[in-house]
Each structure stands twice: as C-alpha cells, then as structure tokens.
Design a protein around this motif. Structure first.
Motif, PDB file in Angstrom:
ATOM      1  N   ALA A  98       1.806  -5.809  -0.168  1.00 41.98           N
ATOM      2  CA  ALA A  98       0.999  -4.736  -0.769  1.00 41.98           C
ATOM      3  C   ALA A  98       0.607  -3.709   0.288  1.00 41.98           C
ATOM      4  O   ALA A  98       0.237  -4.055   1.405  1.00 41.98           O
ATOM      5  CB  ALA A  98      -0.253  -5.333  -1.391  1.00 41.98           C
ATOM      6  N   PHE A  99       0.686  -2.458  -0.096  1.00 35.64           N
ATOM      7  CA  PHE A  99       0.284  -1.350   0.762  1.00 35.64           C
ATOM      8  C   PHE A  99      -0.858  -0.610   0.086  1.00 35.64           C
ATOM      9  O   PHE A  99      -0.814  -0.385  -1.126  1.00 35.64           O
ATOM     10  CB  PHE A  99       1.446  -0.371   0.979  1.00 35.64           C
ATOM     11  CG  PHE A  99       2.513  -0.888   1.902  1.00 35.64           C
ATOM     12  CD1 PHE A  99       2.523  -0.522   3.236  1.00 35.64           C
ATOM     13  CD2 PHE A  99       3.499  -1.744   1.443  1.00 35.64           C
ATOM     14  CE1 PHE A  99       3.499  -0.993   4.098  1.00 35.64           C
ATOM     15  CE2 PHE A  99       4.483  -2.219   2.291  1.00 35.64           C
ATOM     16  CZ  PHE A  99       4.479  -1.845   3.624  1.00 35.64           C
ATOM     17  N   ASN A 100      -1.883  -0.228   0.836  1.00 40.02           N
ATOM     18  CA  ASN A 100      -2.986   0.564   0.287  1.00 40.02           C
ATOM     19  C   ASN A 100      -2.568   2.010   0.083  1.00 40.02           C
ATOM     20  O   ASN A 100      -2.985   2.663  -0.858  1.00 40.02           O
ATOM     21  CB  ASN A 100      -4.204   0.523   1.217  1.00 40.02           C
ATOM     22  CG  ASN A 100      -4.764  -0.881   1.339  1.00 40.02           C
ATOM     23  OD1 ASN A 100      -4.739  -1.646   0.392  1.00 40.02           O
ATOM     24  ND2 ASN A 100      -5.253  -1.211   2.518  1.00 40.02           N
ATOM     25  N   LEU A 101      -1.752   2.512   0.999  1.00 39.66           N
ATOM     26  CA  LEU A 101      -1.290   3.888   0.957  1.00 39.66           C
ATOM     27  C   LEU A 101      -0.084   3.991   0.027  1.00 39.66           C
ATOM     28  O   LEU A 101       0.766   3.097   0.004  1.00 39.66           O
ATOM     29  CB  LEU A 101      -0.893   4.325   2.379  1.00 39.66           C
ATOM     30  CG  LEU A 101      -0.454   5.754   2.602  1.00 39.66           C
ATOM     31  CD1 LEU A 101      -1.586   6.725   2.296  1.00 39.66           C
ATOM     32  CD2 LEU A 101       0.012   5.930   4.050  1.00 39.66           C
ATOM     33  N   LYS A 102       0.010   5.068  -0.711  1.00 41.38           N
ATOM     34  CA  LYS A 102       1.152   5.323  -1.589  1.00 41.38           C
ATOM     35  C   LYS A 102       1.889   6.560  -1.089  1.00 41.38           C
ATOM     36  O   LYS A 102       1.267   7.524  -0.621  1.00 41.38           O
ATOM     37  CB  LYS A 102       0.702   5.551  -3.041  1.00 41.38           C
ATOM     38  CG  LYS A 102      -0.137   4.426  -3.617  1.00 41.38           C
ATOM     39  CD  LYS A 102       0.665   3.169  -3.790  1.00 41.38           C
ATOM     40  CE  LYS A 102      -0.176   2.046  -4.365  1.00 41.38           C
ATOM     41  NZ  LYS A 102       0.025   0.777  -3.720  1.00 41.38           N
ATOM     42  N   ARG A 120      -1.842   8.760   8.694  1.00 43.63           N
ATOM     43  CA  ARG A 120      -2.117   7.825   7.593  1.00 43.63           C
ATOM     44  C   ARG A 120      -1.112   6.671   7.570  1.00 43.63           C
ATOM     45  O   ARG A 120      -1.492   5.527   7.359  1.00 43.63           O
ATOM     46  CB  ARG A 120      -2.108   8.568   6.254  1.00 43.63           C
ATOM     47  CG  ARG A 120      -3.312   9.460   6.072  1.00 43.63           C
ATOM     48  CD  ARG A 120      -3.261  10.208   4.759  1.00 43.63           C
ATOM     49  NE  ARG A 120      -4.399  11.119   4.652  1.00 43.63           N
ATOM     50  CZ  ARG A 120      -4.517  12.060   3.732  1.00 43.63           C
ATOM     51  NH1 ARG A 120      -3.577  12.223   2.812  1.00 43.63           N
ATOM     52  NH2 ARG A 120      -5.572  12.837   3.714  1.00 43.63           N
ATOM     53  N   GLN A 167      -1.922   2.629   8.286  1.00 47.27           N
ATOM     54  CA  GLN A 167      -1.485   1.565   7.374  1.00 47.27           C
ATOM     55  C   GLN A 167      -0.657   0.529   8.121  1.00 47.27           C
ATOM     56  O   GLN A 167      -0.867  -0.670   7.981  1.00 47.27           O
ATOM     57  CB  GLN A 167      -0.659   2.174   6.233  1.00 47.27           C
ATOM     58  CG  GLN A 167       0.007   1.150   5.329  1.00 47.27           C
ATOM     59  CD  GLN A 167      -0.957   0.426   4.412  1.00 47.27           C
ATOM     60  OE1 GLN A 167      -1.457   1.004   3.472  1.00 47.27           O
ATOM     61  NE2 GLN A 167      -1.234  -0.825   4.678  1.00 47.27           N
TER      62      GLN A 167
END
Length: 176
Positions: free
Chosen positions: A92-96, A111, A115
């Motif tokens: 899972a990544f918080n940043l998209k 950013r 990450q």
C-alpha cells in the motif's frame, strides 16, 4: 569490472533480480566494456552504434535491467505509477500518482522520495537515484536502499556510470 558490475546490479535491483540474471548481465557488460568491437561482431542483434552517448558496456547494463529495476518516464506521475506497479498490489502507498500531476517537479519528486523513504526502514528506506545518461525519457531512475547509496555511488564511479540521488540533483539544478 565484472565484480564491480555484479555488486552494482545486485544493489540497484534490491532483490528484484536473480543472482543468475545479475551474473549474466555483468558478464555481457564486462565483455562489451573490454572489447566493444568484438562484442558487437559476436552479437549483431545489438542495436548500438558510436553515436550513442554512453559506452557499449553501460548500454548493455541499462538495456538489460527489467522495468521493475530501471524506471523511465517523462513525468513524475508516470514514474511513480511505474514504481507502485513494480511493488505489486500487496504493497500500500499513501501517495497516489494522480496527486503528482499538477505539481512542480521539485514538489513531486520530494513527495515521491518521502513516500519511498518510509518503506524498507531497516535498510534506510529507498532513495530514487538518477542512473546513467538520459536516452529517450526525461526521467531515468533506480531505487536504492538508503544504506547502500554511498556504495552504489562508488560502484557507479568505478564503472563510469553517471548516478546521483535524484532529489539532491534536482535541488541543485533548480537553484542554479
């Protein structure tokens, strides 16, 4: 040269390549560095000529790295999407990627680096590193464990391959 290349490819692949693949690429690249003319004669299918901006051995390394190791894109959103895909759906990544679409280059890269630094903490996180000369894309990076950055820079220097932590390099470029 081969030992340098084996160690370098092993470190930039961060466990994404088998020892056999690393050995094969290092063998081919070392042969290409040692005797470019002989290597091209023995491998006529290699698309390389002396107009390329990098030596044949480096061309072999760059061209042989899978897209889970060498990331090439024209935008930071596309670059990050490739990185996310390389980890698979279980991570899972918080940043998209779409969050990077309308940001300045330095903001986007910062950013992404934040990450990636939060992952693999036991190895010092990941550092995006510019790798080799740009060929067809605006961005060309590998992920390196933070703890391995000094050694990877030494190995790249020994092999004559351009490399630099991407965020630091962009900060320098922006402030010139």
């Amino acid at each position: 040269m081969k030992a340098t290349l084996v160690e370098l490819i092993g470190k930039i692949s961060s466990g994404c390549m088998t020892a056999l693949d690393i050995e094969r690429i290092a063998d081919e690249a070392a042969a290409a560095y040692a005797d470019p003319t002989g290597f091209l004669a023995a491998n006529p299918d290699i698309n390389y000529d002396d107009t390329f901006p990098i030596p044949l051995g480096e061309w072999i390394v760059v061209g042989s790295l899978p897209d889970t190791v060498l990331f090439q894109a024209d935008t930071y959103a596309d670059l990050f999407a490739q990185i996310v895909a390389s980890f698979g759906p279980a991570v899972a990544f918080n940043l998209k990627a779409k969050q990077l679409a309308k940001t300045e280059a330095l903001t986007a890269l910062n950013r992404i680096q934040l990450q990636m630094s939060a992952m693999a903490k036991e190895d010092g996180g990941y550092v995006l590193m510019n790798f080799s000369q740009l060929l067809d894309d605006e961005l060309q990076v590998v992920l390196v464990y933070g703890n391995d950055v000094p050694r990877v820079l030494e190995l790249c220097s020994a092999a004559g391959i351009a490399a630099a932590p991407a965020l630091e390099a962009l900060k320098v470029a922006v402030h010139q």
